[in-house]
Design an enzyme around this catalytic site. Sequence first.
Site, PDB file in Angstrom:
ATOM      1  NE  ARG A 102      32.418 103.209  63.430  1.00  0.00           N
ATOM      2  CZ  ARG A 102      31.998 102.659  64.573  1.00  0.00           C
ATOM      3  NH1 ARG A 102      30.757 102.838  64.986  1.00  0.00           N
ATOM      4  NH2 ARG A 102      32.805 101.937  65.312  1.00  0.00           N
ATOM      5  CG  HIS A 129      34.888  97.162  64.462  1.00  0.00           C
ATOM      6  ND1 HIS A 129      35.706  98.280  64.500  1.00  0.00           N
ATOM      7  CD2 HIS A 129      33.934  97.370  65.417  1.00  0.00           C
ATOM      8  CE1 HIS A 129      35.263  99.103  65.423  1.00  0.00           C
ATOM      9  NE2 HIS A 129      34.196  98.588  65.992  1.00  0.00           N
ATOM     10  CD  GLN A 132      35.044  95.999  69.662  1.00  0.00           C
ATOM     11  OE1 GLN A 132      34.520  97.104  69.568  1.00  0.00           O
ATOM     12  NE2 GLN A 132      35.295  95.434  70.825  1.00  0.00           N
ATOM     13  CG  ASP A 223      28.165  92.968  66.814  1.00  0.00           C
ATOM     14  OD1 ASP A 223      27.591  93.826  67.526  1.00  0.00           O
ATOM     15  OD2 ASP A 223      28.653  93.235  65.699  1.00  0.00           O
ATOM     16  CB  CYS A 263      31.954  94.796  69.718  1.00  0.00           C
ATOM     17  SG  CYS A 263      30.427  94.639  68.775  1.00  0.00           S
ATOM     18  NE  ARG A 291      37.557  99.606  70.038  1.00  0.00           N
ATOM     19  CZ  ARG A 291      36.575 100.109  69.273  1.00  0.00           C
ATOM     20  NH1 ARG A 291      35.328  99.850  69.574  1.00  0.00           N
ATOM     21  NH2 ARG A 291      36.843 100.808  68.175  1.00  0.00           N
TER      22      ARG A 291
HETATM   23  N1  NVA Z   1      28.309  94.945  63.787  1.00  0.00           N
HETATM   24  C1  NVA Z   1      28.003  96.219  64.392  1.00  0.00           C
HETATM   25  C2  NVA Z   1      29.157  96.674  65.232  1.00  0.00           C
HETATM   26  C3  NVA Z   1      28.950  97.982  65.932  1.00  0.00           C
HETATM   27  C4  NVA Z   1      30.163  98.386  66.728  1.00  0.00           C
HETATM   28  C5  NVA Z   1      27.685  97.224  63.313  1.00  0.00           C
HETATM   29  O1  NVA Z   1      28.380  97.249  62.300  1.00  0.00           O
HETATM   30  O2  NVA Z   1      26.723  97.975  63.481  1.00  0.00           O
HETATM   31  N1   CP Z   2      32.146  98.813  69.494  1.00  0.00           N
HETATM   32  C1   CP Z   2      32.095  99.949  68.813  1.00  0.00           C
HETATM   33  O1   CP Z   2      32.762 100.153  67.799  1.00  0.00           O
HETATM   34  O2   CP Z   2      31.260 100.875  69.367  1.00  0.00           O
HETATM   35  P1   CP Z   2      30.822 102.240  68.710  1.00  0.00           P
HETATM   36  O3   CP Z   2      29.949 101.925  67.536  1.00  0.00           O
HETATM   37  O4   CP Z   2      30.078 102.964  69.801  1.00  0.00           O
HETATM   38  O5   CP Z   2      32.054 102.995  68.279  1.00  0.00           O
END
Ligand code: NVA
Ligand code: CP
Length: 306
Positions: A102, A129, A132, A223, A263, A291
């Site tokens: 990540r 993502h 997800q 989101d 998400c 997930r």
């Molecule tokens: N769009 C959000 C998703 C978190 C799971 C982010 O990147 O922070």
């Molecule tokens: N939806 C998602 O990826 O959640 P986290 O950021 O908690 O992993």
Amino acid sequence: MATLIGRDLLSLADLTREEVESLLKLATQLKSKQVKLHCNKVLGLLFSKASTRTRVSFTVAMYQLGGQVIDLNPNVTQVSRGEPVQDTARVLDRYLDVLAIRTFAQQELETFANYAKIPVINALTDLEHPCQVLADLMTIQECFGCFQGLTLTYVGDGNNVANSLMLGCALVGMNVRVATPNGYQPNSGVIELAHKIANHKTEVLVTDDPETAVKGVNVLYTDVWASMGQEKEADQRLPIFQPYQINEQLLSLANPNAIVLHCLPAHRDEEITDAVMEGSQSRVWQQAENRMHAQKALLASILGTD
Ligand code: NVA
Ligand code: CP
């Protein structure tokens, strides 16, 4: 079982429609305990951003497969002290069986994948993502039985989740509409790719009009308005995104049987109201649970089983 042995998952577009369908089928079988798989391998988690769901669901999925997990928090590795990605990748490659990353730049993930021979999974970048969206598609399939004839509308920021959703919907043949303020559209390359995948068979629409976009649709998705790394812009975005909030009024324009997905984590009463999040059409907890099942199927398909 999907034959993805040794493959990376950097973008949802790395998968074919058949591979997505096969992963969803396996995930469903794993969830219902129709099948039990064993895979005694080691997964590394290299996360440069916060995570609850992705971190825990990957960990539990690997444990339930009989494997092990190492949480490679950059702060306790040499990554935070500037060891180059190319070097870290070639070292971790020699210890681990699979790596979930990540991070911010998709380019960094791609460099990692180029230098590591083991499979690399995108656990969220600024661009995509994909894990997800595998769980999202599984949830939609559980709720409606199929994708054909359905329309999903994503309302909000054209971010990583929106990008992967466009690709995911195009892949499985579900109409997809994305409503964002001007200047906040999904990645242009992703829009083009989604159109190419959909090949005129399903709708791919990007608009700035949320009301038209949600009329009669089956799935509403949103989101956060400011993703991780965009915190400084959060306040300035609030008034721009207000018309894109999923609230009871917007939801009333969708099909009466529509479901609502997010998400998570959610900012209640920003991109989604508390009433909708806790309302009867919300499927966000089912979606979060999936997930784990979807990623278990992915790990087993990439690593093979004992
Ligand atoms: N769009 C959000 C998703 C978190 C799971 C982010 O990147 O922070
Ligand atoms: N939806 C998602 O990826 O959640 P986290 O950021 O908690 O992993």
